[in-house]
Structure formats: structure tokens, C-alpha cells
Design a protein around this motif. Sequence first.
Motif, short mmCIF file in Angstrom:
data_model
loop_
_atom_site.label_atom_id
_atom_site.label_comp_id
_atom_site.label_asym_id
_atom_site.label_seq_id
_atom_site.Cartn_x
_atom_site.Cartn_y
_atom_site.Cartn_z
N SER A 99 59.25 5.50 17.96
CA SER A 99 58.95 6.87 17.92
C SER A 99 57.65 7.06 18.17
O SER A 99 56.51 6.40 17.79
N SER A 100 57.29 8.32 18.96
CA SER A 100 55.74 8.65 19.30
C SER A 100 55.55 10.20 19.02
O SER A 100 56.27 10.93 19.43
N ILE A 101 54.46 10.43 18.41
CA ILE A 101 53.85 11.82 18.14
C ILE A 101 52.45 11.71 18.50
O ILE A 101 51.74 11.19 17.87
N ARG A 102 52.33 12.43 19.46
CA ARG A 102 50.91 12.53 20.05
C ARG A 102 50.38 14.06 19.70
O ARG A 102 51.08 14.74 20.15
N PHE A 103 49.22 14.11 19.02
CA PHE A 103 48.46 15.31 18.80
C PHE A 103 47.13 15.39 19.78
O PHE A 103 46.16 14.51 19.49
N ASP A 104 47.10 16.25 20.68
CA ASP A 104 45.82 16.28 21.62
C ASP A 104 45.46 14.82 22.05
O ASP A 104 44.36 14.37 22.02
N GLY A 105 46.38 14.20 22.49
CA GLY A 105 46.32 12.76 23.03
C GLY A 105 46.23 11.80 22.03
O GLY A 105 46.43 10.61 22.38
N GLU A 106 46.21 11.87 20.87
CA GLU A 106 46.11 10.87 19.82
C GLU A 106 47.55 10.50 19.19
O GLU A 106 48.24 11.29 18.79
N GLU A 107 47.67 9.42 19.00
CA GLU A 107 48.87 8.85 18.21
C GLU A 107 48.95 9.14 16.87
O GLU A 107 48.05 8.76 16.32
N LEU A 108 49.75 9.63 16.42
CA LEU A 108 50.01 10.16 14.76
C LEU A 108 50.66 9.21 13.98
O LEU A 108 50.31 8.94 12.95
N THR A 109 51.69 8.45 14.54
CA THR A 109 52.41 7.69 13.77
C THR A 109 51.93 6.73 13.02
O THR A 109 52.43 5.92 12.05
N ASP A 110 50.75 6.21 13.75
CA ASP A 110 50.19 4.76 12.93
C ASP A 110 48.79 5.08 12.15
O ASP A 110 48.18 4.56 11.88
N LYS A 111 48.79 6.60 11.90
CA LYS A 111 47.60 7.34 10.92
C LYS A 111 47.83 6.53 9.68
O LYS A 111 48.93 6.59 9.03
N SER A 112 46.77 6.30 8.79
CA SER A 112 46.99 6.02 7.49
C SER A 112 47.02 7.53 6.77
O SER A 112 46.87 8.63 7.23
N GLU A 113 47.53 7.54 5.49
CA GLU A 113 47.45 8.56 4.71
C GLU A 113 46.35 9.35 4.62
O GLU A 113 46.30 10.83 4.44
N LYS A 114 44.99 8.62 4.52
CA LYS A 114 43.96 9.32 4.42
C LYS A 114 43.38 10.26 5.66
O LYS A 114 43.00 11.26 5.78
N GLU A 115 43.99 9.43 6.86
CA GLU A 115 43.66 10.14 8.15
C GLU A 115 44.40 11.27 8.41
O GLU A 115 44.07 12.46 8.82
N TYR A 116 45.73 11.29 7.74
CA TYR A 116 46.46 12.27 7.81
C TYR A 116 46.21 13.30 6.98
O TYR A 116 46.36 14.70 7.57
N ARG A 117 45.58 13.27 5.89
CA ARG A 117 45.38 14.02 5.15
C ARG A 117 44.26 15.11 5.74
O ARG A 117 44.23 16.48 5.46
N LYS A 118 43.53 14.64 6.53
CA LYS A 118 42.36 15.28 7.20
C LYS A 118 42.92 15.97 8.45
O LYS A 118 42.39 17.24 8.61
N LEU A 119 43.82 15.51 8.93
CA LEU A 119 44.22 16.01 10.08
C LEU A 119 44.98 17.40 9.74
O LEU A 119 45.11 18.51 10.36
N ARG A 120 45.87 17.36 8.50
CA ARG A 120 46.69 18.38 7.99
C ARG A 120 45.70 19.24 7.84
O ARG A 120 46.36 20.56 7.78
N GLY A 121 44.57 19.15 7.30
CA GLY A 121 43.74 20.32 6.85
C GLY A 121 43.03 20.91 7.84
O GLY A 121 42.78 22.07 8.08
#
Length: 359
Positions: A80-102
Amino acid sequence: MASTEYTESATRGDALLEVEDLQTAFFTDKEVIRAVDGISFDIERGETVGIVGESGSGKSVTARSIMGLVESPGRILDGSSIRFDGEELTDKSEKEYRKLRGSDIAMVFQDPLTSLNPVYTVGNQIKEALRLHQGLRGSEATDEAINLLEAVGIPDAGRRVKEYPHQFSGGMRQRAVIAMALACDPELLICDEPTTALDVTIQAQILELLQELQEDRDLAIMFITHDMGVIAEIADRVNVMYAGEIVETAPVVELFENPRHPYTRGLLKSIPGNNPGKERLSTIEGDVPTPNEPATYCRFAPRCPEAFDECEKVHPVPVDVNDQTDDHTAACLLYPEDVSKEQAVETHREAANESEERI
Ligand code: ADP
Ligand code: MG
């Protein structure tokens, strides 16, 4: 397994959000539920993309997958692939994701009370978001919180900023939640049935508000609803979901004028006012099946008025259904139309086999 590789256009790669072959499954003791089963779609900057389908189609799981909020026993599958602004999200850590969500992606849910804390004032909750995401404090944060409440159309914002959620009406609460989402100045706003709990007048006001905010802020919006009437109001492009798959995709006017998938046609017939002369709304009989086995057939076939034998044996892939454009696809064995039925079925059979071989 399901894939939309077949009709992928060459222009991919510059959208704000690019979802490709997203598969999210829940591994329960009893079965594997393929809630999202190989969907692909894009959202451009400043665009509203609608996701529509009956309850149980996989809309919310799609949203939660993008937000990194899939809960156990669910997970996003490899490939599966989810790219946001060219960046792959599916392999992000929970910490990185928290930053992105905000900061980059915010979400508004159906029930505003799930996003509001009853023990803090609305203003304090917006200010907390402003502190976390924009580093604002003190009177600067208060002023900005009032600005945001005004931006979402809350009258007398200077007073209401000090009130608690229970002092707000349902519509005002949803406006406050939208203000909170805007406090992180997102590029993408995901709205999951944000107006479903509201009466029609308030619903229309919230839709209008979202459109205004979108224009002012160049927001991209992913708008989820089961309601085709709402889709007509808000979306630029639409993805129709059924049992974990996207069965039709088209620009909104094209979808309403020229629906091709029998499921889309069924959804359109159930809009009030779309059936002149008929008293009762026609709805599609039956329910969305739980997608608990790989799709080796059309999941809509058991409810489809146009189903034929092959629909139970061949998994349909999205194919172009409009000669003039390449942005209208339907995953249905009736298409493409310009060849014989046998040839059309063969096209789907071959494409389905090919995507199975990839895995
Ligand atoms: P929609 O938002 O379109 O109504 P959902 O995305 O909520 O549908 O659900 C899609 C499918 O995933 C449904 O069959 C649902 O039962 C299943 N599902 C959702 N969440 C879970 C979960 N936590 N555990 C097991 N199955 C789930
Ligand atoms: Mg839902």
C-alpha cells in the motif's frame, strides 16, 4: 488482489495526496476483514474529493488509514502507498505521524463531541492547538482563537471563546471543531460525515463554510458522506466506494449526468426528488457485504440489477468509460462498452490475473 494499476494515468506524481493500492485489513479471530481492498485515488491542492458509499463501504477506514489512526487488529498491508506532498506516510513512526496530523492534515468527525473536551472552554482547546502547531501563547493565542471562531461564522466570538462545549448548539460545536482543525493550518482537511448529525439547514451552512474556507486557504478537502445530495453540493471529483473498493470515479457533473456503475445509479435513484412521479424512494435492496475474502468476483453482483453469470467469477477492474476523457472509470464487467460483452469480460479477467501475479 484488487488493484487499479490498469488505468493508472501518466500524470500521477504532483498531487497533494496520492493513495495507491491501499489495503487495510482487520485480523479478527474469526476472519480477515478487507475493509479497504486496493483503492487508488489522488487529491490535488485546493480540490474537494468526495468519497461516497453506503455504511460499511470502507470510507472511515480509508480516512483513518491516511491519518495513521488504524487501530489493532487492523493494519495497512504491504504494497500500500499513501504519499502526502511526495512523502510516503505508510512507513512513518507514530511520533512522526503525530506531528503530521497536527500540522499538515486535520480531520473533522461526524460527532463534534468526540473532538471536544467537555471540561475545557472552547477557546482553551483552540488555543492549545495554536500553541502546539503554531507556537502561539497568551493574548496572541486568544486573539487568534477569536479570529478562527469568527472565520467559521460563530457570532459574538469574543464572548463564546470563554464558553464550554455544552453551551454550544450542535451546528456551533461542529463549527468550533472546524476552527480547531484550522488552528493547525492544514493543507488537507479530511471530513468524515461532518454534517450527518445536523439538520438540513445547518448542514447547508457548514457545507458553505467549508467551501469558503477552501477558497480562502487553498485547502484540499477529502469529504466523506453516504449522501449523494451532499456530494453534489461540495465535491469536484467523486470516488464511489463499495465493500472496500472504488467502483466508479469521475468529476462530479459527469458522475451525475452520466453514471455508469449500476451501484452509482442505485445511489442516485435514492436521492429525494430524483424520482419524479414516484412516492417512495427506491433504495438498493440488501446491505453492503463484509469484505471477508479476496475479491475474485464483483462484490456488488448479488444486489446488481444487471448482473450476469461472469460477475460471480471475474473481479472487475476500473476501466475508462468515456471516450473523450480519461478521468471517468468504472469497475464493472459491462465496460468497456465499445467491445463485445465477451471481450469486455476478458479484459477484466486478464487485468485481474495480472495484478494477482504482481503479489
Ligand atoms: P463506512 O465508514 O463506509 O461506513 P467503515 O470504514 O467504518 O465503513 O468500515 C468498513 C468495514 O470495516 C466494515 O465492514 C466494518 O465492519 C469493518 N471495520 C471497521 N472497523 C473495524 C474494526 N475495528 N474491527 C473490525 N472490523 C472493522
Ligand atoms: Mg464511516
